[in-house]
Motif scaffolding. Structure first.
Motif, PDB file in Angstrom:
ATOM      1  N   GLN A 297       0.683  -1.162   0.081  1.00  0.00           N
ATOM      2  CA  GLN A 297       0.024  -0.123   0.006  1.00  0.00           C
ATOM      3  C   GLN A 297       0.897   1.261  -0.082  1.00  0.00           C
ATOM      4  O   GLN A 297       0.483   2.188  -0.490  1.00  0.00           O
ATOM      5  N   ALA A 298       2.140   1.186   0.530  1.00  0.00           N
ATOM      6  CA  ALA A 298       2.886   2.481   0.497  1.00  0.00           C
ATOM      7  C   ALA A 298       3.256   2.650  -0.727  1.00  0.00           C
ATOM      8  O   ALA A 298       3.614   3.867  -1.160  1.00  0.00           O
ATOM      9  N   VAL A 299       3.679   1.614  -1.514  1.00  0.00           N
ATOM     10  CA  VAL A 299       3.856   2.026  -3.012  1.00  0.00           C
ATOM     11  C   VAL A 299       2.708   2.737  -3.802  1.00  0.00           C
ATOM     12  O   VAL A 299       2.951   3.729  -4.599  1.00  0.00           O
ATOM     13  N   ARG A 300       1.527   1.897  -3.576  1.00  0.00           N
ATOM     14  CA  ARG A 300       0.343   2.721  -3.970  1.00  0.00           C
ATOM     15  C   ARG A 300       0.061   4.158  -3.879  1.00  0.00           C
ATOM     16  O   ARG A 300      -0.136   4.866  -4.625  1.00  0.00           O
ATOM     17  N   ASP A 301       0.343   4.350  -2.284  1.00  0.00           N
ATOM     18  CA  ASP A 301      -0.034   5.778  -1.920  1.00  0.00           C
ATOM     19  C   ASP A 301       0.952   6.760  -2.451  1.00  0.00           C
ATOM     20  O   ASP A 301       0.834   7.707  -3.108  1.00  0.00           O
ATOM     21  N   LEU A 302       2.231   6.313  -2.912  1.00  0.00           N
ATOM     22  CA  LEU A 302       3.429   7.038  -3.204  1.00  0.00           C
ATOM     23  C   LEU A 302       3.115   7.257  -4.837  1.00  0.00           C
ATOM     24  O   LEU A 302       3.016   8.527  -5.466  1.00  0.00           O
ATOM     25  N   ARG A 303       2.506   6.215  -5.422  1.00  0.00           N
ATOM     26  CA  ARG A 303       2.050   6.524  -6.938  1.00  0.00           C
ATOM     27  C   ARG A 303       1.025   7.620  -6.880  1.00  0.00           C
ATOM     28  O   ARG A 303       0.785   8.329  -7.934  1.00  0.00           O
ATOM     29  N   ALA A 304      -0.031   7.440  -6.283  1.00  0.00           N
ATOM     30  CA  ALA A 304      -1.175   8.132  -6.166  1.00  0.00           C
ATOM     31  C   ALA A 304      -0.621   9.896  -6.045  1.00  0.00           C
ATOM     32  O   ALA A 304      -1.047  10.879  -6.561  1.00  0.00           O
ATOM     33  N   VAL A 305       0.494   9.957  -4.974  1.00  0.00           N
ATOM     34  CA  VAL A 305       1.072  11.340  -4.839  1.00  0.00           C
ATOM     35  C   VAL A 305       1.597  12.012  -6.002  1.00  0.00           C
ATOM     36  O   VAL A 305       1.523  13.001  -6.311  1.00  0.00           O
ATOM     37  N   ILE A 306       2.536  11.031  -6.803  1.00  0.00           N
ATOM     38  CA  ILE A 306       3.048  11.389  -7.976  1.00  0.00           C
ATOM     39  C   ILE A 306       2.146  11.961  -8.923  1.00  0.00           C
ATOM     40  O   ILE A 306       2.272  13.088  -9.904  1.00  0.00           O
ATOM     41  N   GLU A 307       1.158  11.046  -9.241  1.00  0.00           N
ATOM     42  CA  GLU A 307       0.084  11.578 -10.275  1.00  0.00           C
ATOM     43  C   GLU A 307      -0.774  12.801  -9.632  1.00  0.00           C
ATOM     44  O   GLU A 307      -0.911  13.776 -10.629  1.00  0.00           O
ATOM     45  N   ARG A 308      -1.042  12.859  -8.329  1.00  0.00           N
ATOM     46  CA  ARG A 308      -1.580  14.281  -7.974  1.00  0.00           C
ATOM     47  C   ARG A 308      -0.789  15.531  -8.128  1.00  0.00           C
ATOM     48  O   ARG A 308      -1.274  16.386  -8.410  1.00  0.00           O
ATOM     49  N   GLU A 309       0.452  15.268  -7.776  1.00  0.00           N
ATOM     50  CA  GLU A 309       1.462  16.359  -7.920  1.00  0.00           C
ATOM     51  C   GLU A 309       1.917  16.709  -9.268  1.00  0.00           C
ATOM     52  O   GLU A 309       2.634  17.583  -9.476  1.00  0.00           O
ATOM     53  N   LYS A 310       1.725  15.928 -10.063  1.00  0.00           N
ATOM     54  CA  LYS A 310       2.338  15.805 -11.687  1.00  0.00           C
ATOM     55  C   LYS A 310       3.776  15.738 -11.556  1.00  0.00           C
ATOM     56  O   LYS A 310       4.303  16.552 -12.548  1.00  0.00           O
ATOM     57  N   ALA A 311       4.256  14.992 -10.611  1.00  0.00           N
ATOM     58  CA  ALA A 311       5.639  15.047 -10.625  1.00  0.00           C
ATOM     59  C   ALA A 311       6.050  13.907 -11.473  1.00  0.00           C
ATOM     60  O   ALA A 311       5.379  13.023 -11.901  1.00  0.00           O
ATOM     61  N   GLU A 312       7.533  13.682 -11.944  1.00  0.00           N
ATOM     62  CA  GLU A 312       8.054  12.854 -12.898  1.00  0.00           C
ATOM     63  C   GLU A 312       8.274  11.452 -12.289  1.00  0.00           C
ATOM     64  O   GLU A 312       8.064  10.352 -12.719  1.00  0.00           O
ATOM     65  N   MET A 313       8.894  11.524 -10.883  1.00  0.00           N
ATOM     66  CA  MET A 313       9.291  10.157 -10.377  1.00  0.00           C
ATOM     67  C   MET A 313       8.941  10.187  -8.875  1.00  0.00           C
ATOM     68  O   MET A 313       8.691  11.476  -8.334  1.00  0.00           O
ATOM     69  N   GLY A 314       9.247   9.277  -8.113  1.00  0.00           N
ATOM     70  CA  GLY A 314       8.898   9.076  -6.874  1.00  0.00           C
ATOM     71  C   GLY A 314       9.906   7.989  -6.283  1.00  0.00           C
ATOM     72  O   GLY A 314      10.203   6.882  -6.912  1.00  0.00           O
ATOM     73  N   VAL A 315      10.449   8.276  -4.874  1.00  0.00           N
ATOM     74  CA  VAL A 315      11.577   7.148  -4.273  1.00  0.00           C
ATOM     75  C   VAL A 315      10.727   6.917  -3.121  1.00  0.00           C
ATOM     76  O   VAL A 315      10.418   7.786  -2.191  1.00  0.00           O
TER      77      VAL A 315
END
Length: 445
Positions: free
Chosen positions: A324-342
């Motif tokens: 779920q932590a990975v899914r949450d980060l993916r949602a944040v990247i999409e919301r923020e329109k960021a390129e990547m996440g770690v």
């Protein structure tokens, strides 16, 4: 020892210090005029503007180091006090040598140039001054005066009210944005007065490192202690910029996985800041209060015609971590329109987590193709294995979005002195206690 505070609590702290060190160790209450009146006086305020801070000065014994600090003489002062010029072209003035208070103050009584008085100096010293031509009598019977040359003067001794050190200008090079940052010149004066070259200066709440900067500049050894990893990082960067060849040692920072687990157990926020530092994040989420919106840190890079690229980090300090932590980060990247996440984690990623991260695919940047979500367990970071990311660019070149301006109130980086009253400026929410770990320090010995 110096203790800097505002007038709201200075009298309470003076009482505590008297009880700890003895009232006889109290040396000075220094008044530092830190601002002008117009900046602290709202319309309709029913009080005088608050324009000063207090610095309490204690010394262990009368033999403790103290060296008077001087400021240059003003032109008006020179004209008034040194109006004469001798045959050699040296400017001088004439000063009173009589002993105020007479015998009650221990001043000796004797005759000089046919004039008997209580004098400031012993008879032997007076005779030497006469032989050296340092005693002048304008006419027979007049009271002799001391001849002082301007070029022998060290300046005007600074008293306990300081009005010549101004707060840090908003555009000043030394300004780091730290809420309680002091001017470098203030710390230089304090250190010069109470130490010699080679002495050790300790600041147990060193914040952004002004004290250790001043100590290094003045050829003192030093030790700085602070509760936050963020503060220690700020100091390291400051010292590296000002003294690029200086080697310093940081103690208390985790150096292995066991120590990282211990830090996460004691303080999850400090673990978050430390993990971001270990990973090389440029911009931290620095405050404890409020939601972080899934963003613990950010890295920025130049992304060609697309402008500024952004990498979001999420730090998890729990012993176990799930997909779920990975899914949450993916949602944040999409919301923020960021390129990547770690995702930086204390625990080791599970196989489902790696599958979920891989399903996010790749992103094309001006630097090439990169996985959109990458996992970075602390154990791998310690081993030198870091995510593959575009080269970060200096923040001052990128002008990234500024974090929301912090409300004036409790500073999470500073130890809060807990009393039954609120001190200083308006504190916001009262009663919060920040527990400190005093084991982290940075030093040059």
């Amino acid at each position: 020892m110096y203790l800097h505070c505002d007038p709201t609590a200075s009298h309470y702290l003076k009482t505590l210090l008297d009880a700890i060190f003895g009232f006889q160790s109290f040396t000075n209450e220094i008044i530092w005029k830190r601002t002008s009146s117009k900046s602290d006086h709202s319309q309709g305020a029913k009080r005088f503007p608050r324009v000063h801070d207090t610095i309490l000065f204690f010394r262990k014994t009368p033999a403790s180091t103290f060296q008077p600090v001087f400021t240059p003489l003003s032109d008006d002062y020179v004209d008034a006090k040194y109006p004469h010029v001798d045959a050699d072209g040296r400017r001088y003035g004439l000063w009173d040598m009589t002993g105020p208070g007479g015998a009650a103050k221990g001043n000796p009584y004797y005759e000089v140039m046919d004039v008997s008085r209580f004098w400031r100096y012993s008879r032997d010293r007076m005779e030497r001054m006469v032989a050296e031509g340092r005693v002048v009598q304008n006419r027979p019977g007049s009271v002799p005066r001391e001849k002082r040359y301007l070029d022998d003067s060290s300046g005007v001794a600074i008293g306990d009210v300081w009005t010549d050190i101004h707060p840090i200008n908003s555009q000043a090079r030394e300004r780091l944005g730290y809420p309680t940052q002091k001017p470098l010149s203030l710390l230089e004066r304090l250190i010069l007065a109470a130490s010699n070259e080679g002495d050790v200066v300790l600041d147990p709440f060193c914040g952004c490192g002004t004290t250790v900067h001043a100590a290094e500049k003045l050829a003192r050894k030093w030790v700085g202690i602070d509760v936050t990893h963020h503060a220690i990082t700020v100091i390291e960067e400051r010292i590296a910029e000002e003294f690029p060849n200086l080697k310093i040692e940081v103690e208390g920072r985790p150096r292995d996985v066991v120590a990282a687990h211990d830090l996460a157990r004691r303080d999850k926020y400090q673990f978050q800041w430390w993990a971001n530092w270990l990973f090389g994040v440029q911009q931290y989420r620095e405050r404890k209060k409020g939601t972080d919106k899934g963003i613990d840190g950010e890295i920025f890079f130049l992304n060609g015609p697309r402008g500024v690229g952004r990498v979001i980090t999420s730090v998890k300090g729990g012993g176990t971590i799930g997909v779920q932590a990975v899914r949450d980060l993916r949602a944040v990247i999409e919301r923020e329109k960021a390129e990547m996440g770690v995702l930086v984690s204390l625990g080791h990623p599970t196989s489902p987590m790696r599958v979920e991260a891989a399903s996010a695919g790749f992103v094309q940047t001006a630097h090439g193709s990169f996985p959109r979500i990458q996992l970075a367990p602390v154990s791998e970071l310690f081993s030198g294995i870091k995510p593959r990311l575009p080269m970060a660019a200096p923040l001052d070149q990128l002008r990234p979005p500024k974090p929301a301006k912090a409300k004036r109130g409790v500073d999470d980086h500073q130890l809060q002195f807990v009393y039954s009253f609120q001190g200083g400026k308006q504190l916001g929410e009262a009663g919060e206690v920040v527990h400190i770990d005093p084991r982290q320090r940075v030093s040059r010995m």
